[in-house]
Motif scaffolding. Sequence first.
Motif, PDB file in Angstrom:
ATOM      1  N   ILE A 384       0.919  -1.287   0.066  1.00  0.00           N
ATOM      2  CA  ILE A 384      -0.043  -0.020   0.022  1.00  0.00           C
ATOM      3  C   ILE A 384       0.789   1.183  -0.120  1.00  0.00           C
ATOM      4  CG2 ILE A 384      -1.814   1.209   1.258  1.00  0.00           C
ATOM      5  CD1 ILE A 384      -2.816  -1.186   2.341  1.00  0.00           C
ATOM      6  N   PHE A 385       0.655   1.836  -1.243  1.00  0.00           N
ATOM      7  CA  PHE A 385       1.364   3.260  -1.023  1.00  0.00           C
ATOM      8  C   PHE A 385       0.492   4.327  -0.740  1.00  0.00           C
ATOM      9  CE2 PHE A 385       3.429   0.508  -4.196  1.00  0.00           C
ATOM     10  CZ  PHE A 385       4.747   0.806  -4.081  1.00  0.00           C
ATOM     11  N   GLU A 386       0.993   5.381   0.447  1.00  0.00           N
ATOM     12  CA  GLU A 386       0.159   6.364   1.094  1.00  0.00           C
ATOM     13  C   GLU A 386       1.012   7.658   0.991  1.00  0.00           C
ATOM     14  OE1 GLU A 386      -2.049   5.947   4.797  1.00  0.00           O
ATOM     15  OE2 GLU A 386      -0.565   7.093   5.226  1.00  0.00           O
ATOM     16  N   ILE A 387       0.125   8.586   0.338  1.00  0.00           N
ATOM     17  CA  ILE A 387       0.824   9.916   0.035  1.00  0.00           C
ATOM     18  C   ILE A 387       1.047  10.584   1.592  1.00  0.00           C
ATOM     19  CG2 ILE A 387       0.334  12.198  -1.087  1.00  0.00           C
ATOM     20  CD1 ILE A 387      -1.426  10.822  -2.966  1.00  0.00           C
ATOM     21  N   ASP A 388       2.033  11.000   1.529  1.00  0.00           N
ATOM     22  CA  ASP A 388       2.500  11.745   2.909  1.00  0.00           C
ATOM     23  C   ASP A 388       1.683  12.990   2.965  1.00  0.00           C
ATOM     24  OD1 ASP A 388       3.931   9.457   3.777  1.00  0.00           O
ATOM     25  OD2 ASP A 388       5.778  10.135   2.717  1.00  0.00           O
ATOM     26  N   ARG A 457       9.379   4.271  -4.118  1.00  0.00           N
ATOM     27  CA  ARG A 457       9.596   5.399  -2.836  1.00  0.00           C
ATOM     28  C   ARG A 457      10.674   6.486  -3.432  1.00  0.00           C
ATOM     29  NH1 ARG A 457      12.545   7.396   0.210  1.00  0.00           N
ATOM     30  NH2 ARG A 457      14.284   5.819  -0.100  1.00  0.00           N
ATOM     31  N   GLY A 458      11.967   5.677  -3.821  1.00  0.00           N
ATOM     32  CA  GLY A 458      12.950   6.569  -4.127  1.00  0.00           C
ATOM     33  C   GLY A 458      12.530   7.595  -5.182  1.00  0.00           C
ATOM     34  N   GLY A 471       3.453   0.698   2.993  1.00  0.00           N
ATOM     35  CA  GLY A 471       3.129  -0.666   3.926  1.00  0.00           C
ATOM     36  C   GLY A 471       3.479  -2.056   3.058  1.00  0.00           C
ATOM     37  N   LEU A 472       4.176  -2.829   3.533  1.00  0.00           N
ATOM     38  CA  LEU A 472       4.023  -4.227   2.816  1.00  0.00           C
ATOM     39  C   LEU A 472       3.722  -5.508   3.670  1.00  0.00           C
ATOM     40  CD1 LEU A 472       7.899  -4.097   1.141  1.00  0.00           C
ATOM     41  CD2 LEU A 472       5.526  -3.642   0.167  1.00  0.00           C
ATOM     42  N   CYS A 473       3.250  -6.307   2.997  1.00  0.00           N
ATOM     43  CA  CYS A 473       3.308  -7.733   3.505  1.00  0.00           C
ATOM     44  C   CYS A 473       4.628  -8.333   3.977  1.00  0.00           C
ATOM     45  CB  CYS A 473       2.224  -8.616   2.736  1.00  0.00           C
ATOM     46  SG  CYS A 473       3.069  -8.995   1.325  1.00  0.00           S
ATOM     47  N   ALA A 474       4.547  -9.275   5.225  1.00  0.00           N
ATOM     48  CA  ALA A 474       5.801  -9.758   5.525  1.00  0.00           C
ATOM     49  C   ALA A 474       5.996 -10.678   4.733  1.00  0.00           C
ATOM     50  CB  ALA A 474       5.610 -10.186   7.093  1.00  0.00           C
ATOM     51  N   ASN A 475       5.205 -11.713   3.956  1.00  0.00           N
ATOM     52  CA  ASN A 475       5.463 -12.675   3.317  1.00  0.00           C
ATOM     53  C   ASN A 475       4.614 -12.764   2.120  1.00  0.00           C
ATOM     54  OD1 ASN A 475       6.736 -14.185   5.716  1.00  0.00           O
ATOM     55  ND2 ASN A 475       4.838 -13.846   6.770  1.00  0.00           N
ATOM     56  N   THR A 476       5.195 -13.491   1.042  1.00  0.00           N
ATOM     57  CA  THR A 476       4.350 -13.662  -0.118  1.00  0.00           C
ATOM     58  C   THR A 476       3.366 -15.015   0.239  1.00  0.00           C
ATOM     59  OG1 THR A 476       6.075 -14.762  -1.038  1.00  0.00           O
ATOM     60  CG2 THR A 476       6.002 -12.597  -1.298  1.00  0.00           C
ATOM     61  N   GLY A 500       7.758   6.779  11.096  1.00  0.00           N
ATOM     62  CA  GLY A 500       8.466   7.957  10.311  1.00  0.00           C
ATOM     63  C   GLY A 500       7.637   7.903   8.796  1.00  0.00           C
ATOM     64  N   ILE A 501       7.726   8.880   8.034  1.00  0.00           N
ATOM     65  CA  ILE A 501       7.134   8.816   6.708  1.00  0.00           C
ATOM     66  C   ILE A 501       8.373   8.555   5.684  1.00  0.00           C
ATOM     67  CG2 ILE A 501       5.341  10.435   7.361  1.00  0.00           C
ATOM     68  CD1 ILE A 501       6.929  12.708   6.128  1.00  0.00           C
ATOM     69  N   ASN A 502       8.115   8.587   4.454  1.00  0.00           N
ATOM     70  CA  ASN A 502       9.011   8.362   3.447  1.00  0.00           C
ATOM     71  C   ASN A 502       9.872   6.997   3.813  1.00  0.00           C
ATOM     72  OD1 ASN A 502      10.337   8.786   0.864  1.00  0.00           O
ATOM     73  ND2 ASN A 502      11.820  10.259   1.713  1.00  0.00           N
TER      74      ASN A 502
END
Length: 733
Positions: A384-388, A457-458, A471-476, A500-502
């Motif tokens: 999940i990519f969340e805009i800061d 992100r970069g 936010g990433l899942c821990a496993n696939t 923290g953000i970013n």
Amino acid sequence: MKRTWYHRMLLSYLPIYLFISSVIILMTFLMISRMSQKEAENANRMFVEQQVEAVDRSLRAIDNMLIKELQFDDVIIKFFKNVNDPTFLLSYSVSEKINQLRSSDPLIDSIYLYRFSDRMVMTPNMLIPSDRFGDREFADGMRDNRSYYTLSEQRRYAEFPDQSNPVEVVSIVRQYPLLGEREGLLVVNVSLQKLQRWLEETAGSDRSYFYIQDKDGHKMAGINRSAGSSKGTEMSRVPSGYTGWIFIGGVLDGHLFQFASVLTYIWLICGFIIVGFLWIMFVTRRNYKPIETILDRIHHYSSQKSSKLTLEKDEFKFIDQALEALIERSQTYQKLHEEDMDIRRRQLFHDLTEGSRIMDREAWTAEASANRLPPGFGQTGFAIFEIDRYAAWTQAYNPKDQYLLKFVLSSVVKETADGRQAGVWSEWIANHRLAVVYFLQETGGETELHSLAEQVRGWVEGNLDFTVTVGLCANTGTIADLPDLRDEAVDALSYKGSVGINKVLLPPYRGGQGEPYKHLQNIRSFTQSFRLQEPKWKEQFTSMFEEIRQDLLNREEHVNLMNFLVYQLNKETSALSAEIVEKWSTVYLPRVSEAIEQYDLMEELQPRLRELFEGLEAEIQALRENRSNSVLARNIRRYIEQNHSNPDLSLNHLCDEFDLNGKYISRMFKEEFGEKLVDYMVHVRIEKSKELLTRTSLSVQEVAQSVGYLHDISFIRAFKKVVGQTPGEYRKQ
């Protein structure tokens, strides 16, 4: 062979030639007319600037006269200084002096002196108290004005309250003395009617107009000033740096550019001639039908398939209509197809991630083919990519730019995955959140997933004006595991406020060490100190946030703590005065709630809340200082804090010390600090005992005596009632 095409082309070019020639001639005459107009504007501007200089010079002369008289004239000085000398001779001398000053300039309508010490006004006719003076309201207003010099707006002046014909004036006001403590005013009223006559005598004209406009746009005086946009043409607008007035000048219609008006009629006739030539060109174009066969075929097809297309007199319009209908129908079908596919794909995404629909590999292959999704994969990951700082982001960009930036983010996610031979499926699940399903290879899925998220992100950080937290899942897993993978990503993202953000966040972040409920007592202590306006509330506020940040709490826990903080503040402020409660509930509570709702990081929320609480503190102090008993209440409070160790400290002791009634002291203290006097005594003693228990090795009995309790049993009972545990238990903790 007849030269039909040659003649037709020649007939087509002839109107163009006439049109271009006419335009060139017209432009020439317009340039000449514009040059004449420019010269007229320059001359008018010079005239207006001369009037500005003349009016400013007259008003400056009046002001310089005032300064001179206030400094050196003995009669005026004696009027302001000798308050106890009401002799007729002095009044007569001052009246003569006023009449002399009034006659010194033709623009002056009237002059009067206003003495502050006994509120007496000296006019050319009499010496009267200010409450019987017709210009009392203006004079009292100037008395409250601290300026040494004032040029008033346009107003009406009447020497007597019941005067039926007040005079339109502007007033020049100078204080006496010119510097130092103000003792009175010298007011000179400049008549706008006299200014009007003066302008007519010096600059009258039947071809132009000129008028003066104040700062609010009201006309004050001028020449032919009734001329407006329908009767005159404005050419100059010059502001006065001395008065702030706007001097506007122009010429009356009927005298401006008559030659250009004649040209207008001439070229109107030329316009009709040009229209005639255009009609000839139109007829010529109608005779040209090289695509007659195409028209017949389109008409034949439309008569079989649709009744919308009919053969028009203009065959080009008919062709255009047919093409537009075809393109519009094709675009409509394509748009409906894309919208239907987007809706089905979004619904499928929701069903799979929410767990309401479970698929095996065979069912997924069929569904993926229908929705243009990757059919084959080894492992599935979720991010999940969340805009800061989303609230600030929406303020910085308009809706169109927001849509474009979201499209850019979605495209970067897809292109990054394409470069790694990974499939991707992304959907916006909220205004600020982009959910992404990654289809990865059989092995190394977790590492590849983290690398893809970090690359996106970069890129956003380096190329756009905002950042994203992932936010990433821990496993696939597989398609069937998407609900669990989604929950892991959401859980990881919930710790954004603490971590923290970013950043790219992976669960789990907390192993049980963060306990939000332990911060409730700190919040209660802070709100109590804030209500009492104790200086230590700022230290408690900083310590409270530092302890919260040390625990890795998620956003829900942060919000719950902040809501408890708001609840405690509502509770504490409700005991204060109605003015403070209203200020808190209508001004500061909405701002605090907005800050809590929109924050991203606790370290950003802390200074924002502190700024609001400091503002509320200043409001409370200002309201308290306006009360007559505020100083007495603070003295009593300070006395309690300094003498808390005195065993005799009680309500009766305070009555004797301050020589006041006990009920009055209790009620006054309650109204000022929102707490009973007796409860505050106990509060001060218990807080001091806490310090002694934690910082010294004194016994409980010694601590009790140090804070004013003769018997340790009474101290233990009071301590447990307030703190919830005995002094010994508190020291061990």
